[in-house]
Design a protein around this motif. Structure first.
Motif, PDB file in Angstrom:
ATOM      1  N   ILE A   1      15.218 -19.051 -16.622  1.00 43.08           N
ATOM      2  CA  ILE A   1      14.321 -18.295 -17.489  1.00 43.08           C
ATOM      3  C   ILE A   1      13.016 -18.117 -16.737  1.00 43.08           C
ATOM      4  CG2 ILE A   1      13.083 -18.256 -19.684  1.00 43.08           C
ATOM      5  CD1 ILE A   1      15.355 -19.825 -20.914  1.00 43.08           C
ATOM      6  N   ILE A   2      12.641 -16.871 -16.508  1.00 39.51           N
ATOM      7  CA  ILE A   2      11.502 -16.564 -15.642  1.00 39.51           C
ATOM      8  C   ILE A   2      10.417 -15.861 -16.449  1.00 39.51           C
ATOM      9  CG2 ILE A   2      10.766 -15.366 -13.554  1.00 39.51           C
ATOM     10  CD1 ILE A   2      13.860 -15.391 -12.812  1.00 39.51           C
ATOM     11  N   GLN A   3       9.273 -16.515 -16.598  1.00 36.03           N
ATOM     12  CA  GLN A   3       8.085 -15.890 -17.160  1.00 36.03           C
ATOM     13  C   GLN A   3       7.278 -15.342 -15.993  1.00 36.03           C
ATOM     14  OE1 GLN A   3       6.335 -14.942 -19.934  1.00 36.03           O
ATOM     15  NE2 GLN A   3       4.690 -14.390 -18.515  1.00 36.03           N
ATOM     16  N   GLY A   4       7.205 -14.033 -15.918  1.00 41.17           N
ATOM     17  CA  GLY A   4       6.526 -13.419 -14.780  1.00 41.17           C
ATOM     18  C   GLY A   4       5.438 -12.472 -15.223  1.00 41.17           C
ATOM     19  N   ALA A   5       4.279 -12.601 -14.613  1.00 39.36           N
ATOM     20  CA  ALA A   5       3.183 -11.680 -14.908  1.00 39.36           C
ATOM     21  C   ALA A   5       3.585 -10.258 -14.550  1.00 39.36           C
ATOM     22  CB  ALA A   5       1.936 -12.091 -14.124  1.00 39.36           C
ATOM     23  N   ALA A   6       2.908  -9.293 -15.144  1.00 44.13           N
ATOM     24  CA  ALA A   6       3.173  -7.889 -14.821  1.00 44.13           C
ATOM     25  C   ALA A   6       2.991  -7.665 -13.322  1.00 44.13           C
ATOM     26  CB  ALA A   6       2.221  -6.982 -15.605  1.00 44.13           C
ATOM     27  N   GLY A   7       4.014  -7.086 -12.686  1.00 43.08           N
ATOM     28  CA  GLY A   7       3.913  -6.803 -11.257  1.00 43.08           C
ATOM     29  C   GLY A   7       4.278  -7.966 -10.361  1.00 43.08           C
ATOM     30  N   SER A   8       4.860  -9.027 -10.931  1.00 46.58           N
ATOM     31  CA  SER A   8       5.205 -10.200 -10.122  1.00 46.58           C
ATOM     32  C   SER A   8       6.550 -10.064  -9.419  1.00 46.58           C
ATOM     33  CB  SER A   8       5.201 -11.463 -10.988  1.00 46.58           C
ATOM     34  OG  SER A   8       6.119 -11.342 -12.066  1.00 46.58           O
ATOM     35  N   GLY A   9       7.231  -8.950  -9.614  1.00 43.52           N
ATOM     36  CA  GLY A   9       8.501  -8.718  -8.929  1.00 43.52           C
ATOM     37  C   GLY A   9       9.703  -9.310  -9.629  1.00 43.52           C
ATOM     38  N   LYS A  10       9.615  -9.506 -10.939  1.00 46.22           N
ATOM     39  CA  LYS A  10      10.704 -10.146 -11.690  1.00 46.22           C
ATOM     40  C   LYS A  10      12.027  -9.408 -11.509  1.00 46.22           C
ATOM     41  CE  LYS A  10       8.529  -9.625 -15.609  1.00 46.22           C
ATOM     42  NZ  LYS A  10       7.264  -9.075 -15.109  1.00 46.22           N
ATOM     43  N   THR A  11      12.010  -8.109 -11.716  1.00 46.03           N
ATOM     44  CA  THR A  11      13.253  -7.336 -11.669  1.00 46.03           C
ATOM     45  C   THR A  11      13.851  -7.348 -10.274  1.00 46.03           C
ATOM     46  OG1 THR A  11      12.523  -5.912 -13.474  1.00 46.03           O
ATOM     47  CG2 THR A  11      14.292  -5.083 -12.072  1.00 46.03           C
ATOM     48  N   THR A  12      13.032  -7.129  -9.262  1.00 41.93           N
ATOM     49  CA  THR A  12      13.559  -7.110  -7.897  1.00 41.93           C
ATOM     50  C   THR A  12      14.071  -8.492  -7.497  1.00 41.93           C
ATOM     51  OG1 THR A  12      11.242  -7.244  -7.204  1.00 41.93           O
ATOM     52  CG2 THR A  12      12.330  -5.124  -6.960  1.00 41.93           C
TER      53      THR A  12
ATOM     54  N   GLY B   1       0.796  -1.227   0.000  1.00 35.72           N
ATOM     55  CA  GLY B   1       0.000   0.000   0.000  1.00 35.72           C
ATOM     56  C   GLY B   1       0.822   1.268   0.000  1.00 35.72           C
ATOM     57  N   ASP B   2       2.165   1.149   0.128  1.00 37.11           N
ATOM     58  CA  ASP B   2       3.030   2.333   0.110  1.00 37.11           C
ATOM     59  C   ASP B   2       2.917   3.061  -1.226  1.00 37.11           C
ATOM     60  OD1 ASP B   2       3.894   1.803   2.625  1.00 37.11           O
ATOM     61  OD2 ASP B   2       5.845   0.981   2.039  1.00 37.11           O
ATOM     62  N   LYS B   3       3.029   4.384  -1.180  1.00 39.77           N
ATOM     63  CA  LYS B   3       3.045   5.180  -2.404  1.00 39.77           C
ATOM     64  C   LYS B   3       4.445   5.151  -3.008  1.00 39.77           C
ATOM     65  CE  LYS B   3      -1.253   6.391  -1.961  1.00 39.77           C
ATOM     66  NZ  LYS B   3      -1.570   5.575  -0.785  1.00 39.77           N
ATOM     67  N   LYS B   4       4.500   5.300  -4.342  1.00 42.41           N
ATOM     68  CA  LYS B   4       5.754   5.179  -5.077  1.00 42.41           C
ATOM     69  C   LYS B   4       6.486   6.512  -5.181  1.00 42.41           C
ATOM     70  CE  LYS B   4       7.309   2.311  -7.012  1.00 42.41           C
ATOM     71  NZ  LYS B   4       8.349   1.355  -6.592  1.00 42.41           N
ATOM     72  N   ASP B   5       7.845   6.402  -5.321  1.00 41.86           N
ATOM     73  CA  ASP B   5       8.619   7.572  -5.723  1.00 41.86           C
ATOM     74  C   ASP B   5       9.271   7.230  -7.060  1.00 41.86           C
ATOM     75  OD1 ASP B   5      10.665   5.851  -5.054  1.00 41.86           O
ATOM     76  OD2 ASP B   5      11.216   6.903  -3.221  1.00 41.86           O
ATOM     77  N   ASN B   6      10.405   7.840  -7.364  1.00 42.49           N
ATOM     78  CA  ASN B   6      11.002   7.631  -8.691  1.00 42.49           C
ATOM     79  C   ASN B   6      12.072   6.548  -8.709  1.00 42.49           C
ATOM     80  OD1 ASN B   6      12.770   9.191  -7.148  1.00 42.49           O
ATOM     81  ND2 ASN B   6      13.682  10.139  -8.953  1.00 42.49           N
ATOM     82  N   ARG B   7      12.046   5.640  -7.730  1.00 44.33           N
ATOM     83  CA  ARG B   7      13.022   4.555  -7.685  1.00 44.33           C
ATOM     84  C   ARG B   7      12.343   3.252  -7.283  1.00 44.33           C
ATOM     85  NH1 ARG B   7      15.618   7.796  -9.816  1.00 44.33           N
ATOM     86  NH2 ARG B   7      17.787   8.435  -9.524  1.00 44.33           N
ATOM     87  N   LEU B   8      12.836   2.166  -7.855  1.00 42.49           N
ATOM     88  CA  LEU B   8      12.426   0.838  -7.427  1.00 42.49           C
ATOM     89  C   LEU B   8      13.078   0.550  -6.085  1.00 42.49           C
ATOM     90  CD1 LEU B   8      10.853  -1.682  -8.550  1.00 42.49           C
ATOM     91  CD2 LEU B   8      13.083  -2.561  -9.267  1.00 42.49           C
ATOM     92  N   ARG B   9      12.349  -0.132  -5.201  1.00 46.36           N
ATOM     93  CA  ARG B   9      12.860  -0.436  -3.868  1.00 46.36           C
ATOM     94  C   ARG B   9      13.047  -1.934  -3.683  1.00 46.36           C
ATOM     95  NH1 ARG B   9      15.187   4.095  -2.718  1.00 46.36           N
ATOM     96  NH2 ARG B   9      13.787   5.881  -2.738  1.00 46.36           N
ATOM     97  N   ASP B  10      13.866  -2.277  -2.677  1.00 44.09           N
ATOM     98  CA  ASP B  10      14.076  -3.696  -2.404  1.00 44.09           C
ATOM     99  C   ASP B  10      12.821  -4.307  -1.774  1.00 44.09           C
ATOM    100  OD1 ASP B  10      14.340  -4.217   0.678  1.00 44.09           O
ATOM    101  OD2 ASP B  10      15.448  -2.353   0.337  1.00 44.09           O
ATOM    102  N   ILE B  11      12.739  -5.644  -1.811  1.00 44.61           N
ATOM    103  CA  ILE B  11      11.588  -6.355  -1.249  1.00 44.61           C
ATOM    104  C   ILE B  11      12.046  -7.388  -0.216  1.00 44.61           C
ATOM    105  CG2 ILE B  11      10.116  -6.050  -3.279  1.00 44.61           C
ATOM    106  CD1 ILE B  11      10.869  -8.977  -4.044  1.00 44.61           C
TER     107      ILE B  11
END
Length: 696
Positions: free
Chosen positions: A200-211, A169-179
């Protein structure tokens, strides 16, 4: 009195003791050494590492507690888990457990139940029981929230997701954060996977692939710290703005010196900037045109063909032919009557220098002939005659060497497309490539081939990777992955993407097995992340309506149950209503605390015009365009192809009508990308006819 302190006094006491221990260890380090003694400088570097680790701990010492009773022990032991480890100064006993430590894996893998649990330690498998799993939020050195997601003997109903929803529920700023504090079990399996794998990772949008990929880098550096180095790791991202967006994650995890780049920048650096990129081939100009029909994409599309393993195989055949026919049997005649036989030249080239790459063999051969020439000159006693023969011999040597083929990547690439390519390369590829090469320009899809040729001619040039991350991998080619794998002893990759967001299909992949074909079965590892943590339930269910139109066959994303406002689709009667509507959307969302708001358009020209209209109306906003180096947050106008990978509190998709987003798989992927950028609020407006992609 603070209710947290009242309900959890032991946690407040533990937190204060932690800060005291950090301060005690910091004071023991002593002042910064600024002298010139080399040994002291080395010791100071170690002390500075300790200071930085303590600073990270001081900001956020831990986020979890796991009460674990190991078999054979008398009672459960509370383990506090943080981004960095901390041992007590006096006893060296673990006080805060690094999240990457083996025992910390239980914090992520355990989801409840009374059954025994195990984890793999250096000494073997450890078994025991968990009595409590507690999440803690610490901000500004204050205990802000405590959630027991499991307590042995309790009902534990619905507690597992409470802390996750709080963080989401946190609001975003201009950087990706750790999880680190909210890594889920399926994400943790990827993070802790063995080193020598091509994941090889097939990840839905918002699944945290990059993090997940970034946390995997941090884990590998911890787990294999004697075998790998951060400076031999590399992250390939789609553009420099995305690199800026993710740039804060690794430092937050205490990791530095990992190279972050784009494939094009890396390739041009390998080629010493000796090639010129063709203008007008950037994403957004041709392939996102609104005029006429979208060009069909198949295996003979230039980008797809030149990125294939079949093209690499054809190229290898041409390279082999080039090497085999590099030399003729032409002897070298330094002057009349003084001849170096062609058979000797061939023996030097093919036997003595066979282990060198071709460019080095050419140079060594030239130097060897020159040494032979110098030896012949020493046998001439008369200085005047020797001088004349030297002039003649060196002129003839230059002529002889200049007639040897050039071991140059661009020259070779131009030559194979100029002749002999008909019948081997599809006409569509030739017609899309030859005009550029004739003028000395190359396209993005030529870079993998050029770097491969350069590698064959020059060798690895001391370049080696310990681990490679490839983000948005649906838009890269098998040739690119095969090329990067060349610089490894064994594959160590984290390759991640989403086929539903493959908006550059003209040069990317349509199935993941196109990339997995690069590796043998032993090194392949395929993972699917279906859970989407980014957006509300309403936004994900709305985006799932678009997914079938992408023709990827992917299952719908599975939302975390975080409910929000319904998605609005608004029809405007006239085009001149859009700016007032945008102003209203921005004002409403800012009043609700939204910090990052994006207006996402279809292509560059539309976004530029829209931004100009907003500025004239007094609406301050940042415009994102091709080649931009950073994302500044706040209010943003961005074309959809550059929005991929970013996320915003609120998103307004501009003019989602049937002309902008036709009923095609490619346009479906674009609209899917636009809609899945929103965390909390999503609205679409259009005038004319609504896109058919929104029909279920």
């Amino acid at each position: 009195m603070d209710p947290i302190n009242t309900l959890y006094p032991e946690e407040q006491e533990r937190l204060q003791q932690t800060f005291q221990e950090i301060e005690r260890q910091r004071s023991d380090i002593g002042p910064v050494y600024r002298g010139q003694d080399y040994v002291e400088q080395l010791l100071e570097a170690k002390r500075e590492e300790t200071r930085q680790r303590l600073d990270l701990l001081d900001n956020d010492p831990y986020f979890g507690r796991l009460d674990f009773q190991e078999d054979g022990k008398a009672a459960p032991l509370p383990l506090y888990i943080g981004k960095r480890g901390l041992d007590l100064k006096e006893t060296a006993a673990p006080y805060v457990i690094d999240w990457r430590a083996p025992v910390a894996s239980l914090f992520y893998s355990f989801t409840g139940g009374d059954a025994p649990v195990t984890y793999e330690a250096p000494d073997g498998t450890i078994q025991g029981e968990i009595y409590r799993k507690r999440n803690l939020s610490i901000r500004d050195k204050t205990l802000g929230r405590v959630v027991d997601s499991y307590e042995r003997g309790g009902d534990n109903i619905g507690l597992n997701d409470e802390f996750l929803l709080y963080k989401l529920g946190d609001k975003k700023d201009n950087r990706l954060r750790d999880i680190v504090s909210t890594i889920q079990a399926e994400q943790d399996l990827i993070i802790r996977a063995p080193r020598y794998k091509a994941l090889i990772i097939q990840g839905a949008a918002g699944s945290g692939k990059t993090t997940v990929a970034l946390h995997r880098l941090a884990f590998l550096l911890y787990q294999y710290q004697q075998q790998i180095r951060a400076e031999r790791m590399v992250i390939f991202a789609p553009n420099t703005m995305f690199l800026d967006y993710i740039s804060g994650v690794l430092p937050e995890l205490g990791v530095g010196n990992v190279k972050q780049t784009t494939f094009a920048e890396w390739a041009l650096d390998r080629l010493n900037d000796n090639v010129r990129m063709a203008q007008g081939t950037v994403e957004g100009n041709v392939w996102f045109s609104l005029e006429g029909t979208r060009p069909p994409i198949d295996d003979e599309t230039p980008g797809r063909f030149k990125g294939s393993l079949a093209f690499k195989s054809w190229l290898d055949g041409k390279l082999k032919d080039f090497e085999e026919n590099f030399l003729t049997d032409q002897p070298f005649e330094a002057w009349e009557g003084r001849v170096l036989p062609g058979s000797m030249i061939r023996e030097w080239f093919e036997v003595e220098y066979r282990h060198y790459p071709l460019a080095a063999r050419r140079e060594r051969l030239s130097a060897r002939i020159n040494r032979w020439l110098e030896m012949q000159l020493t046998n001439i006693g008369d200085p005047k005659i020797r001088k004349d023969k030297s002039k003649t011999g060196k002129q003839r040597l230059r002529t002889y060497v200049n007639k040897l083929p050039k071991a140059d990547a661009l020259s070779f690439y131009q030559s194979i497309f100029a002749s002999g390519a008909e019948g081997s390369i599809p006409k569509k590829v030739l017609s899309g490539t030859q005009p550029y090469l004739k003028k000395g320009f190359v396209q993005p899809e030529d870079l993998a081939a050029l770097v491969w040729i350069h590698y064959v001619f020059n060798g690895a040039e001391n370049l080696a990777f310990d681990h490679v991350v490839v983000d948005e991998a649906q838009d890269v080619s098998p040739f690119q992955i095969a090329l990067l794998n060349t610089f490894m002893n064994e594959p160590s990759f984290t390759i991640l993407g989403d086929l539903a967001q493959g908006i550059h299909a003209y040069r990317g992949v349509q199935r993941w097995d196109e990339l997995s074909a690069v590796f043998d079965e032993e090194h392949n590892s395929y993972h699917v992340l279906k859970q989407s943590y980014r957006s509300t339930l309403e936004i994900i269910e709305f985006a799932n309506r678009i997914l079938p139109h992408t023709d990827t066959g992917l299952p719908p994303a599975e939302p975390v149950f975080r409910s929000g406002d319904p998605v609005d689709v608004v029809r405007l009667e006239r085009e001149d209503e859009k700016v007032p509507f945008i102003r209203s959307f921005i004002d409403d969302n800012q009043e609700r605390g939204m910090r990052t708001i994006a207006i996402i358009g279809r292509k560059d020209q539309e976004c530029t015009s829209l931004h100009e209209e907003m500025v004239r109306a007094g609406i301050e906003a940042n415009l994102i365009s091709e080649g931009q180096a950073s994302y500044r947050g706040g209010i943003t106008v961005v074309p959809v192809y550059l929005a991929k990978g970013l996320e915003f509190d609120a998103v307004l998709v501009a003019n989602a009508n049937d002309r902008q987003y036709a009923l095609t798989p490619q346009d479906a992927k674009l609209l899917y990308v636009g809609c899945t950028r929103a965390l909390h609020q999503l609205t679409l407006y259009y005038y004319g006819e609504e896109t058919g992609l929104l029909s279920s």
